[in-house]
Scaffold this active site. Sequence first.
Site, PDB file in Angstrom:
ATOM      1  N   TYR A   1       4.456  -5.492  16.766  1.00 47.76           N
ATOM      2  CA  TYR A   1       4.264  -5.240  16.181  1.00 47.76           C
ATOM      3  C   TYR A   1       5.538  -3.096  16.323  1.00 47.76           C
ATOM      4  CZ  TYR A   1       3.229  -0.995  12.119  1.00 47.76           C
ATOM      5  OH  TYR A   1       3.395  -0.569  11.165  1.00 47.76           O
TER       6      TYR A   1
ATOM      7  N   TYR B   1       0.651  -1.463   0.055  1.00 41.35           N
ATOM      8  CA  TYR B   1       0.203  -0.113  -0.427  1.00 41.35           C
ATOM      9  C   TYR B   1       0.912   1.154   0.143  1.00 41.35           C
ATOM     10  CZ  TYR B   1      -3.381   3.781   2.305  1.00 41.35           C
ATOM     11  OH  TYR B   1      -3.756   4.488   2.576  1.00 41.35           O
TER      12      TYR B   1
END
Length: 333
Positions: A141, A11
């Site tokens: 993350y 993206y």
Amino acid sequence: MKVLVTGAAGYIGSHAIRRVRNAGHDVVALDNLSRGHREALPAGAPFVECDVGDRERVRAALVEHRIDCVLHFAAFAAVGESVREPLLYYRNNTNGTLGLLEAMQAAGVKRLVFSSTCATYGEPAAMPIHEEMPQSPINPYGWSKLFSERMMRDVCHAVPDFSCVALRYFNVAGSAEDGSIGEDHEPETHLIPVILQAMVGARDKISVFGDDYPTPDGTCIRDYVHVDDLADAHVVAMERLKPGFAYYNVGIGHGHSVKEILAAAEQVLGKKPPYEIAARRPGDPPELYADASKIERELGWRAQRTDIRATIKSAWAWFQRRPRGYATAGKSP
Ligand code: UDP
């Protein structure tokens, strides 16, 4: 410059490539296509299909294409998944970055712009978040990216003239103006595309992850920066790299709650998104928005596309015309 873009089929990488090319630089695209889309790769640019952590192949690509600078996007970026499968994140994000840094050192490439995240700050004591606040992630993350930043700092210290900028993104949203590329994760977990999927019946409803947070309407607040603004931040950062490690927040400087995003989507699409209140998602801090004054002061970048409705509208433009071959949540719009 000749620029290697990792995560080129993803993206943010695919949007950054357009802006980098528009600014007059040559791009070599790298991706392992594990989550990216071949269709999103730039036409007419060399493509290296490999894992960013494959240091020998990355080294060879850096040498063969005489790369001056690397823009490193390749990573997994779903907080919830990182809580469930932490090692996947350390392997892909942290280990991938280690391989890339080794390849860069072996090839003598000394310029790097890194896709970092506000998730490295964890749950800061105050808002907005500025760059000198402690980095103390609350999910794997965030840690996987913070470890990457740490390696970069150390390489900058050890290798003369190594230049690195970590851009700590807030929530990235929207699509290219012409709607030709956009966000497409499988499964999709990010709020705005999830809302769009629910709007077209590709999922029953949106689960709002908690409405009992200490925020005015009880839902989480995030800073949604337009992907093209973010892409421009990379161009500026890349063109103004200096030896050493630098780091900047990239956001619009204020936040929207999940309920505000739902209301904005209703305004843009003219109907109410179907939603239910669900349990909190592990790893979600209540509120995150940027103090983005450092990047404006030092690099002259500032978000231009700050109207959340326009951002949602651009995401919708892409969502309506995503080409065949892209994953969908079941039905086409
Ligand atoms: N969110 C939600 N329902 C969803 C997806 C996201 O309520 O189906 C919330 C999430 O808890 C967070 C915000 O929307 O507060 C943005 O989440 P997203 O996954 O888009 O980005 P993140 O903040 O995890 O980077």
